[in-house]
Design an enzyme around this catalytic site. Structure first.
Site, PDB file in Angstrom:
ATOM      1  N   ASP A   8       0.865  -1.180   0.000  1.00 19.60           N
ATOM      2  CA  ASP A   8       0.000   0.000   0.000  1.00 19.60           C
ATOM      3  C   ASP A   8       0.905   1.235   0.000  1.00 19.60           C
ATOM      4  O   ASP A   8       1.667   1.469   0.954  1.00 19.60           O
ATOM      5  CB  ASP A   8      -0.859  -0.049   1.270  1.00 19.60           C
ATOM      6  CG  ASP A   8      -1.782   1.142   1.401  1.00 19.60           C
ATOM      7  OD1 ASP A   8      -1.627   2.125   0.650  1.00 19.60           O
ATOM      8  OD2 ASP A   8      -2.657   1.085   2.281  1.00 19.60           O
ATOM      9  N   ASN A  22      -6.940  12.170 -11.242  1.00 18.18           N
ATOM     10  CA  ASN A  22      -7.702  12.571 -12.428  1.00 18.18           C
ATOM     11  C   ASN A  22      -7.416  14.057 -12.697  1.00 18.18           C
ATOM     12  O   ASN A  22      -6.856  14.750 -11.838  1.00 18.18           O
ATOM     13  CB  ASN A  22      -9.203  12.318 -12.248  1.00 18.18           C
ATOM     14  CG  ASN A  22      -9.754  13.003 -11.016  1.00 18.18           C
ATOM     15  OD1 ASN A  22      -9.751  14.226 -10.926  1.00 18.18           O
ATOM     16  ND2 ASN A  22     -10.196  12.212 -10.046  1.00 18.18           N
ATOM     17  N   GLY A  30      -9.792   4.093  -5.921  1.00 19.01           N
ATOM     18  CA  GLY A  30      -8.500   3.430  -6.098  1.00 19.01           C
ATOM     19  C   GLY A  30      -7.403   4.016  -5.224  1.00 19.01           C
ATOM     20  O   GLY A  30      -7.625   4.395  -4.070  1.00 19.01           O
ATOM     21  N   ASP A  32      -5.976   6.862  -5.502  1.00 17.63           N
ATOM     22  CA  ASP A  32      -6.279   8.269  -5.230  1.00 17.63           C
ATOM     23  C   ASP A  32      -7.123   8.369  -3.947  1.00 17.63           C
ATOM     24  O   ASP A  32      -6.825   9.172  -3.039  1.00 17.63           O
ATOM     25  CB  ASP A  32      -7.046   8.831  -6.443  1.00 17.63           C
ATOM     26  CG  ASP A  32      -7.143  10.347  -6.474  1.00 17.63           C
ATOM     27  OD1 ASP A  32      -6.524  11.001  -5.629  1.00 17.63           O
ATOM     28  OD2 ASP A  32      -7.851  10.859  -7.362  1.00 17.63           O
TER      29      ASP A  32
HETATM   30  N1  AR6 Z   1      -1.393   1.518  -3.013  1.00 17.22           N
HETATM   31  C1  AR6 Z   1      -0.810   1.244  -4.201  1.00 17.22           C
HETATM   32  N2  AR6 Z   1      -1.508   0.947  -5.322  1.00 17.22           N
HETATM   33  C2  AR6 Z   1      -2.854   0.922  -5.232  1.00 17.22           C
HETATM   34  C3  AR6 Z   1      -3.548   1.203  -4.031  1.00 17.22           C
HETATM   35  C4  AR6 Z   1      -2.756   1.507  -2.885  1.00 17.22           C
HETATM   36  N3  AR6 Z   1      -3.304   1.803  -1.703  1.00 17.22           N
HETATM   37  N4  AR6 Z   1      -4.889   1.102  -4.278  1.00 17.22           N
HETATM   38  C5  AR6 Z   1      -5.015   0.753  -5.578  1.00 17.22           C
HETATM   39  N5  AR6 Z   1      -3.805   0.637  -6.154  1.00 17.22           N
HETATM   40  P1  AR6 Z   1      -6.514   3.262  -9.983  1.00 17.22           P
HETATM   41  P2  AR6 Z   1      -6.084   4.686 -12.531  1.00 17.22           P
HETATM   42  C6  AR6 Z   1      -3.444   0.298  -7.547  1.00 17.22           C
HETATM   43  O1  AR6 Z   1      -7.853   2.792 -10.419  1.00 17.22           O
HETATM   44  O2  AR6 Z   1      -6.321   3.451 -13.314  1.00 17.22           O
HETATM   45  C7  AR6 Z   1      -9.288   7.274  -9.435  1.00 17.22           C
HETATM   46  O3  AR6 Z   1     -10.660   7.326  -9.146  1.00 17.22           O
HETATM   47  C8  AR6 Z   1      -4.410  -0.533  -8.381  1.00 17.22           C
HETATM   48  O4  AR6 Z   1      -4.260  -1.924  -8.102  1.00 17.22           O
HETATM   49  O5  AR6 Z   1      -6.341   3.757  -8.606  1.00 17.22           O
HETATM   50  O6  AR6 Z   1      -4.890   5.536 -12.880  1.00 17.22           O
HETATM   51  C9  AR6 Z   1      -8.717   8.632  -9.845  1.00 17.22           C
HETATM   52  O7  AR6 Z   1      -9.380   9.691  -9.202  1.00 17.22           O
HETATM   53  C10 AR6 Z   1      -3.946  -0.192  -9.794  1.00 17.22           C
HETATM   54  O8  AR6 Z   1      -2.908  -1.079 -10.198  1.00 17.22           O
HETATM   55  O9  AR6 Z   1      -5.971   4.464 -10.942  1.00 17.22           O
HETATM   56  C11 AR6 Z   1      -8.941   8.663 -11.326  1.00 17.22           C
HETATM   57  O10 AR6 Z   1     -10.238   9.139 -11.647  1.00 17.22           O
HETATM   58  C12 AR6 Z   1      -3.334   1.204  -9.669  1.00 17.22           C
HETATM   59  O11 AR6 Z   1      -3.328   1.506  -8.269  1.00 17.22           O
HETATM   60  C13 AR6 Z   1      -8.821   7.216 -11.744  1.00 17.22           C
HETATM   61  O12 AR6 Z   1      -9.115   6.428 -10.580  1.00 17.22           O
HETATM   62  C14 AR6 Z   1      -4.086   2.287 -10.385  1.00 17.22           C
HETATM   63  O13 AR6 Z   1      -5.490   2.073 -10.255  1.00 17.22           O
HETATM   64  C15 AR6 Z   1      -7.410   6.872 -12.163  1.00 17.22           C
HETATM   65  O14 AR6 Z   1      -7.385   5.567 -12.654  1.00 17.22           O
END
Ligand code: AR6
Length: 172
Positions: A8, A22, A30, A32
């Protein structure tokens, strides 16, 4: 140097963690969502004050309640069809994050797997871009920064564990 861990990103005591944000910098789900939750409400105030960030670029704020010093908010592309400049924009998001880290004297930085969650960029392609871009930056611009790729899901972790050692650094 560069390395890969599973975990994490909000728990890391590094100079900067990168957020997969975003373009409104308004928080979300996620990684964020996890970063904003752990940092506290001040982070949202600070990121909203930046007035947004175009896809492929990055912005920096303090990290408030997080153990890191800074959060670099990088905006990766949303996957459409693979012919909409997605991989170039992903490359820029990684590159601009490293430039910003250097400008703010960061020696340690951690990246999540930008755009591989709800934004839908295929994980193998995204890992190649991340590793290629970071290796190019460390080899050609500034080797004085230590980069950790933080994988949260098992598939990304397996991909990075296999690919990471194949991207050689000058000082490996
Ligand atoms: N630590 C590390 N990695 C993580 C964590 C964490 N705590 N939680 C999730 N991941 P995503 P995107 C990973 O969807 O595709 C948001 O709503 C996850 O497994 O977080 O760039 C923003 O506001 C994945 O591999 O980001 C944007 O609107 C990676 O983080 C949108 O999502 C990215 O997944 C961005 O989408």
């Amino acid at each position: 140097m560069k390395n890969t861990i599973k975990g994490d990103i909000t728990e890391l005591e590094v100079d900067a963690i990168v957020n997969a944000a975003n373009s409104n910098l308004q928080g979300g789900g996620g990684v964020d969502g996890a970063i904003h939750k752990a940092a506290g409400a001040e982070l949202l105030k600070a990121s909203l004050a930046l007035g947004g960030c175009p896809t492929g670029e990055a912005r920096i704020t303090k990290a408030f309640n997080l153990p890191s010093k800074y959060v670099i908010h990088a905006v990766g592309p949303i996957w459409k069809d693979g012919n909409s400049n997605e991989l170039e924009l992903l490359k820029s998001a990684y590159w601009n994050s490293l430039v910003l880290a250097h400008e703010n004297n960061c020696k340690t930085i951690a990246f999540p797997n930008i755009s591989t969650g709800v934004y839908g960029v295929p994980k193998i392609e995204a890992a190649h871009i991340a590793l290629e871009t970071v290796s190019k930056y460390l080899n050609e611009v500034n080797s004085d920064i230590s980069v950790t790729f933080v994988c949260f899901d098992e598939l990304n972790f397996q991909i990075y564990k296999e690919l990471c050692p194949t991207f050689k650094l000058n000082n490996d």
